[in-house]
Enzyme design. Structure first.
Site, PDB file in Angstrom:
ATOM      1  N   ASN A  81      -0.729  -5.039   5.555  1.00  0.00           N
ATOM      2  CA  ASN A  81       0.370  -5.740   4.908  1.00  0.00           C
ATOM      3  C   ASN A  81       0.533  -7.082   5.629  1.00  0.00           C
ATOM      4  O   ASN A  81       0.860  -7.125   6.802  1.00  0.00           O
ATOM      5  CB  ASN A  81       1.627  -4.857   5.021  1.00  0.00           C
ATOM      6  CG  ASN A  81       2.864  -5.473   4.424  1.00  0.00           C
ATOM      7  OD1 ASN A  81       3.633  -6.122   5.119  1.00  0.00           O
ATOM      8  ND2 ASN A  81       3.086  -5.269   3.142  1.00  0.00           N
ATOM      9  N   GLY A 126       7.780   5.524   1.378  1.00  0.00           N
ATOM     10  CA  GLY A 126       8.293   4.813   2.544  1.00  0.00           C
ATOM     11  C   GLY A 126       9.279   5.640   3.334  1.00  0.00           C
ATOM     12  O   GLY A 126       8.914   6.514   4.123  1.00  0.00           O
ATOM     13  N   ILE A 159       8.593  -1.640  -5.418  1.00  0.00           N
ATOM     14  CA  ILE A 159       9.373  -2.785  -4.984  1.00  0.00           C
ATOM     15  C   ILE A 159       9.479  -2.816  -3.460  1.00  0.00           C
ATOM     16  O   ILE A 159       9.426  -1.762  -2.818  1.00  0.00           O
ATOM     17  CB  ILE A 159      10.810  -2.738  -5.578  1.00  0.00           C
ATOM     18  CG1 ILE A 159      11.554  -1.487  -5.149  1.00  0.00           C
ATOM     19  CG2 ILE A 159      10.772  -2.844  -7.055  1.00  0.00           C
ATOM     20  CD1 ILE A 159      13.021  -1.409  -5.564  1.00  0.00           C
ATOM     21  N   CYS A 186       9.567  -9.900   1.999  1.00  0.00           N
ATOM     22  CA  CYS A 186      10.337  -9.323   3.103  1.00  0.00           C
ATOM     23  C   CYS A 186      11.685 -10.006   3.223  1.00  0.00           C
ATOM     24  O   CYS A 186      11.762 -11.212   3.437  1.00  0.00           O
ATOM     25  CB  CYS A 186       9.595  -9.463   4.427  1.00  0.00           C
ATOM     26  SG  CYS A 186      10.525  -8.714   5.771  1.00  0.00           S
ATOM     27  N   LYS A 218       1.564  -1.461   9.056  1.00  0.00           N
ATOM     28  CA  LYS A 218       2.763  -2.237   9.331  1.00  0.00           C
ATOM     29  C   LYS A 218       2.600  -3.717   8.988  1.00  0.00           C
ATOM     30  O   LYS A 218       1.502  -4.257   9.102  1.00  0.00           O
ATOM     31  CB  LYS A 218       2.954  -2.185  10.853  1.00  0.00           C
ATOM     32  CG  LYS A 218       4.193  -1.490  11.282  1.00  0.00           C
ATOM     33  CD  LYS A 218       4.601  -1.730  12.676  1.00  0.00           C
ATOM     34  CE  LYS A 218       3.883  -1.255  13.868  1.00  0.00           C
ATOM     35  NZ  LYS A 218       4.532  -0.110  14.500  1.00  0.00           N
ATOM     36  N   ASN A 235      17.373  -1.665   6.544  1.00  0.00           N
ATOM     37  CA  ASN A 235      16.673  -1.994   7.783  1.00  0.00           C
ATOM     38  C   ASN A 235      16.576  -3.495   7.929  1.00  0.00           C
ATOM     39  O   ASN A 235      16.596  -4.243   6.951  1.00  0.00           O
ATOM     40  CB  ASN A 235      15.281  -1.344   7.820  1.00  0.00           C
ATOM     41  CG  ASN A 235      14.214  -2.226   7.218  1.00  0.00           C
ATOM     42  OD1 ASN A 235      13.722  -3.163   7.868  1.00  0.00           O
ATOM     43  ND2 ASN A 235      13.856  -1.947   5.980  1.00  0.00           N
TER      44      ASN A 235
HETATM   45  C1  LIG Z   1      12.037   0.464   8.350  1.00  0.00           C
HETATM   46  C2  LIG Z   1      11.302  -0.221   7.244  1.00  0.00           C
HETATM   47  C3  LIG Z   1      10.367  -1.210   7.530  1.00  0.00           C
HETATM   48  C4  LIG Z   1       9.674  -1.856   6.522  1.00  0.00           C
HETATM   49  N1  LIG Z   1       8.747  -2.804   6.826  1.00  0.00           N
HETATM   50  C5  LIG Z   1       8.023  -3.391   5.833  1.00  0.00           C
HETATM   51  C6  LIG Z   1       6.990  -4.308   6.116  1.00  0.00           C
HETATM   52  O1  LIG Z   1       6.687  -4.610   7.258  1.00  0.00           O
HETATM   53  N2  LIG Z   1       6.316  -4.885   5.081  1.00  0.00           N
HETATM   54  C7  LIG Z   1       6.613  -4.584   3.779  1.00  0.00           C
HETATM   55  O2  LIG Z   1       5.988  -5.126   2.869  1.00  0.00           O
HETATM   56  N3  LIG Z   1       7.574  -3.677   3.479  1.00  0.00           N
HETATM   57  C8  LIG Z   1       8.279  -3.084   4.468  1.00  0.00           C
HETATM   58  N4  LIG Z   1       9.248  -2.165   4.158  1.00  0.00           N
HETATM   59  C9  LIG Z   1       9.485  -1.831   2.750  1.00  0.00           C
HETATM   60  C10 LIG Z   1       8.733  -0.577   2.340  1.00  0.00           C
HETATM   61  O3  LIG Z   1       7.364  -0.751   2.487  1.00  0.00           O
HETATM   62  C11 LIG Z   1       9.053  -0.214   0.881  1.00  0.00           C
HETATM   63  O4  LIG Z   1       8.700  -1.304   0.046  1.00  0.00           O
HETATM   64  C12 LIG Z   1      10.525   0.081   0.669  1.00  0.00           C
HETATM   65  O5  LIG Z   1      11.051   0.758   1.783  1.00  0.00           O
HETATM   66  C13 LIG Z   1      10.807   0.899  -0.591  1.00  0.00           C
HETATM   67  O6  LIG Z   1      10.224   2.173  -0.542  1.00  0.00           O
HETATM   68  P1  LIG Z   1      11.007   3.496  -0.029  1.00  0.00           P
HETATM   69  O7  LIG Z   1      12.293   3.541  -0.755  1.00  0.00           O
HETATM   70  O8  LIG Z   1      10.091   4.625  -0.327  1.00  0.00           O
HETATM   71  O9  LIG Z   1      11.212   3.308   1.426  1.00  0.00           O
HETATM   72  C14 LIG Z   1       9.941  -1.508   5.180  1.00  0.00           C
HETATM   73  C15 LIG Z   1      10.861  -0.509   4.900  1.00  0.00           C
HETATM   74  C16 LIG Z   1      11.544   0.142   5.900  1.00  0.00           C
HETATM   75  C17 LIG Z   1      12.539   1.202   5.545  1.00  0.00           C
END
Ligand SMILES: Cc1cc2nc3c(=O)[nH]c(=O)nc-3n(C[C@H](O)[C@H](O)[C@H](O)COP(=O)(O)O)c2cc1C
Ligand SMILES: Cc1cc2nc3c(=O)[nH]c(=O)nc-3n(C[C@H](O)[C@H](O)[C@H](O)COP(=O)(O)OP(=O)(O)OC[C@H]3O[C@@H](n4cnc5c(N)ncnc54)[C@H](O)[C@@H]3O)c2cc1C
Ligand SMILES: Cc1cc2nc3c(=O)[nH]c(=O)nc-3n(C[C@H](O)[C@H](O)[C@H](O)COP(=O)(O)OP(=O)(O)OC[C@H]3O[C@@H](n4cnc5c(N)ncnc54)[C@H](O)[C@@H]3O)c2cc1C
Ligand SMILES: Cc1cc2nc3c(=O)[nH]c(=O)nc-3n(C[C@H](O)[C@H](O)[C@H](O)COP(=O)(O)O)c2cc1C
Ligand code: FES
Ligand code: FES
Lengths: 303, 256, 303, 256
Positions: C99, C265, C191, C130, C45, C69
């Protein structure tokens, strides 16, 4: 009775629902399905100075709740439009806009000049955001100086409503919208397609002949709504919102975010009469929620 | 030809084999005019990966009962959902779309099909027969199981077959069938629909023998009625939409 | 036997499948579903120097084939992580990455220093992208100079694998990737989420407490694949691709576009054991298509 | 408590009225342990707008037959798809999730529910009864039609009802029912689940009378098992996940 009309910086639309360029042909393709004169406006296909063949086939890929296209502005050129197509469609009882594209500022200017002479075309949409052409297109729309340069040049020769269509493939769309407003745009429309790509894992080849293409459809809606809202915070000219609108609720979402009117694109492919349903749905929503005028929805989100 | 968007009712789903189904769809009222070679755009709603409509040829028409037949091959999620339609289900279609096979000037006609490309040939065969022309059909498949709907075709004309494994008919591809190997073929006109590779050899054969040849393309489509310009084929006059200028083209008009 | 291992610039992953930050907790939440040691890597996280409460509820909106989110980096701070969580999870037989996020360069540096001291953490993912925090976060990732500044500063104190996570909310992601490579990154991941927004038309209020949030899920996949491909044209360090990966075919699409490894993710929410299926699916694909090594898929698209 | 992902089989779909359905779902093997107040995350695949799973409380458990009951209210596309599940269909669930209602120290227990919030109270009532406690239920609805599953509740204890239109039971909201209006209530513990506004007045009443009160929240969730941090409620200790630290909270712990 709900008043659906929208004042788009002096241009009176009968309702906020327009069709998006490149997804509605010249309106003629839809005449079997409904009377296109019921629309608030029609944005005809992307038009350039000279005839363009567009990109090679395949030009389309389906993606989750969206599609990629790489049409590449196939059209017969603005003179053919003026001579052959315009006479066929000018009687539509709705506002016809021409979506104008070019590879150089001179081409934009020359094309706009030709359209300026057409009586029944009250406006153009300057496409500085097409991701599917090698020169010009999106390049103009991704930096403030180049966007300003093309808008200022066209503004000098184009006397009617000048709508500028913005690219979503940028770090700060609000900045570009503001620059374009200052350069003389009468309205901004957004978003054009997002640059995307799809690979066929069976053949290990890109699905599109051009490798990358433009993403549209419901998938992009959250991005489009956000951009409309961001732009609404900084410009004073009307915003025409689009990106993934499939039904009246989607359209209303854009209006609440700050769009005075909306355009429907990809949805036309799936339900050719969807725009009528959206017009009726906006009316029904206004009735149900006590809005006498659809224009009262514009920017009505309570943050 | 006027186009419509209507909900049809599925009144029959006949499974031919593990990959093919024939759907019988009933119009709520009177079927409007339609021509062989035309197609419909079917809405397949209930899949997360099926966003656009799916183009499917008109396989046959029963004007009396206001029904339309579609021959569907399961190749992906959209066609799977179609093949899973049950009696009583609704199927929304935009139709009829595209141009059509032109009726022949001369009577000796061969219709060459492979895979789901045989679909429009049945409707064409029926119209030919109604116009007093008894066509020959040449249908190819990989194996015997892939040769489907033969009985329906046999009612309209002579049916020749090829299979790649030789289990039925001539062994090989359609081009290996005797009817296409004579030096002086007794054919005036060919209509063909199927895999592009097949149509290309058929078109080449036709060219070599001065036989008129119409091919029906199955390009990927987003709309099906001329609005998106995604479905183009390269022709002597540049890019043309297969959904409005096609799907049927004279083979000599295509840049193949 | 297919060799699934991936050399991530010196770091040996047992397979290309990692989990994405913020979507997999600390791995513990998934232990009931499968043995997380089977993963190529786990990105824990988003972690900051100090405790963060994150944003107010509501933090989530469902969108067409995606979700928004606005969690806002809720976490107990890097010291709590090092003292309390790390001892619990360090035995996982997979690579654990932290992270790292911050509002200022100093915060990034201090946080990275703390993680540098943790033996079983072979790398960090520097989150300069972020979209859900007011200060820092995405701001660092949307211009080359600021991205370079934070990467250079962290590079000075952080001695292990430095992965930098890029923002898709930019005009030219390849440019930023290149800048970050030159500043000393060992790999780039992309991304992060796309800035998006959703409005509840019934209440006329934004669904998220923060109005805008980050879009993830299949909807963004075409954009993510395109960005991976663009970045692959310009950098020489490995790319870790993500954005909407739901199954092995999606993962392979990213690898063909140029990703050495991938992160999953949002899909974890829908199928908590999806990563295992993706690992198995990549293996099956390699077998079927005659690839002896999964690493042969990297950049294997035939353009 | 160990969590699972399994395909359950729909063995019954009982429609209670135009908005409520009770689904009976059978586990392929032996149901693992579950507690009242816990919930499941249901996968609803076949809709273009239903991307995430849907959290639904465990309405009841039949350990003998390895079945689970869900009470589902149709409010959007996801719940509509659930309510359309047919006998024999498969339903994929992640379960059991969340904490649970704590068993009471003292015997005088009131369970207050409204809307689909009555769902977990049946399971809780059954466990109370199994522990020798006969609870009272107070169930509120807008109209008589909204008062559902009363027979099931009556088997476990006394059932009080309110309707806003007074068509059945006391007229008004749950808080207007005599059982909640006495100055010296004979209640030691309240459990409540339903609309937030309802739970807030119930919690306030409980606070005023020094009655312990557990509330079950229905925050929007993306995962349901602590991975996303989307479902937080503000508590005395800051943001807590309703899916892992909840859905059940002591009312005094929440920043309401
Ligand atoms: C609920 C949620 C929380 C996330 N928190 C972080 C985070 O703390 N740090 C980060 O670099 N990316 C965060 N992300 C982004 C994901 O790591 C990822 O880059 C993004 O969701 C795209 O991938 P996906 O489509 O497979 O989810 C978060 C995504 C979601 C959906
Ligand atoms: C004018 C026309 C008439 C057609 N008539 C019929 C018919 O009568 N019966 C029938 O079964 N099919 C017919 N098709 C083909 C049919 O449209 C496709 O098989 C269908 O769209 C595939 O959808 P899907 O969701 O099942 O597969 P998808 O999941 O979309 O695709 C599965 C795989 O098939 C490929 N594919 C998808 N569409 C096509 C296509 N049009 N051509 C070639 N490959 C494709 C994809 O690239 C992918 O690799 C016709 C197509 C056209 C254009
Ligand atoms: C722990 C928990 C237990 C639950 N138990 C049950 C149960 O036993 N039976 C039951 O019928 N429902 C229950 N719910 C609520 C149920 O999850 C939602 O009704 C469902 O997710 C809505 O999905 P949908 O696709 O039908 O509606 P959507 O189309 O997603 O939403 C329709 C409308 O309802 C709103 N909405 C969606 N989800 C919620 C929510 N969780 N709370 C409030 N409003 C929401 C949306 O904002 C939208 O306005 C529970 C929720 C939680 C968190
Ligand atoms: C097939 C296709 C062709 C398009 N052609 C043009 C064009 O010529 N000019 C233009 O400005 N936008 C063009 N667009 C973009 C649309 O006008 C619109 O901006 C975009 O599709 C987003 O809206 P939607 O999601 O409702 O489709 C095209 C889009 C599609 C799908
Ligand atoms: S499919 Fe849209 S123009 Fe042919
Ligand atoms: S719903 Fe994901 S943490 Fe609670």
């Amino acid at each position: 009775m709900v008043d659906l009309s929208i004042d788009l910086n002096g241009l009176d639309l009968k309702n906020p629902v327009m069709t998006a360029s490149g997804t509605f042909g010249y309106g003629e393709e839809f005449m079997d399905f409904f009377d296109v004169s019921r629309l608030g406006g029609i944005m005809v296909k992307g038009t350039t100075l000279k005839h363009r063949e567009g990109n090679p086939y395949p030009r389309m890929a389906e993606t989750p709740q969206g599609m990629l296209n790489a049409v590449g502005l196939q059209n017969k050129g603005v003179h053919y439009f003026a001579d052959t197509i315009y006479p066929r469609i000018k009687h539509y009882d709705t506002h016809l806009f021409v979506n104008v594209s070019g590879s150089t500022i001179e081409e934009y200017v020359e094309t706009a000049e030709v359209v300026n002479a057409l009586d029944h075309i009250p406006g153009i949409e300057l496409n500085i955001s097409c991701p599917n052409v090698k020169e010009g297109g999106m390049a103009f729309g991704t930096s403030c100086p180049s966007a300003v340069a093309v808008v200022e040049a066209v503004r000098k020769v184009y006397k009617k409503h000048l709508m500028v269509k913005l690219s979503p493939n940028v770090t700060n769309i609000a900045e570009i919208a503001k620059a374009v407003e200052d350069a003389g745009a009468d309205s901004v429309s957004l978003i054009n397609t997002l640059l995307g790509m799809a690979i066929d894992v069976k053949t290990r080849k890109p699905i599109l002949s051009t490798i990358t293409g433009g993403l549209s459809g419901p998938a992009v809606k959250p991005i489009a709504v956000r951009m409309v809202w961001q732009v609404a915070q900084v410009v004073n000219i009307p915003i025409v919102g689009m990106g993934g609108i499939m039904n009246a609720n989607d359209a209303i979402e854009f209006m609440l975010a700050g769009a005075s009117a909306i355009q429907v694109g990809t949805a036309n492919f799936i339900d050719p009469a969807v725009t009528l349903k959206i017009i009726d749905g906006i009316e029904a929503y206004c009735k149900e929620h006590g809005f006498a005028k659809a224009s009262d929805l514009v920017g009505a989100m309570q943050a | 030809m006027k186009k419509y968007v209507d909900d049809f009712k599925v009144i029959k789903n006949e499974r031919l084999n593990h990959e093919y189904v024939v759907l019988t769809l009933q119009h709520p009222g009177k079927l409007p005019p339609m021509l062989p070679g035309q197609f419909v755009e079917v809405r397949v709603d209930n899949g997360p990966n099926t966003f656009l409509r799916r183009p499917i040829s008109i396989h046959d028409i029963d004007e009396e009962n206001n029904t339309m037949l579609l021959l569907v091959q399961e190749i992906g999620e959209g066609t799977q959902l179609m093949c899973a339609l049950k009696e009583g289900d609704t199927c929304n279609m935009v139709y009829p779309l595209g141009n059509s096979f032109a009726m022949p000037d001369k009577p000796r006609v061969l219709l060459v099909g492979g895979g789901c490309g045989i679909a429009p040939l049945l409707f064409m065969g029926r119209r030919l027969k109604a116009n007093g022309i008894e066509p020959q059909f040449l249908l190819g498949a990989r194996t015997a199981e892939g040769l489907i709907a033969l009985d329906a075709f046999k009612q309209l004309g002579t049916v020749h077959t090829t299979t790649e494994d030789g289990s039925v008919g001539t062994k090989g591809f359609v081009i290996h069938h005797p009817v296409m190997r004579t030096q002086t073929p007794d054919i005036d006109q060919i209509y063909t629909c199927g895999p592009e590779a097949m149509m290309k050899v058929v078109a080449k054969y036709a060219g070599n023998h001065n036989i008129k040849c119409q091919v029906s393309l199955e390009n990927h489509m987003a709309c099906g009625f001329g609005a998106c310009l995604c479905c183009v084929a390269e022709t002597l006059d540049g890019n043309k939409c297969t959904c409005t200028d096609g799907p049927v083209f004279d083979s000599t008009y295509l840049k193949w």
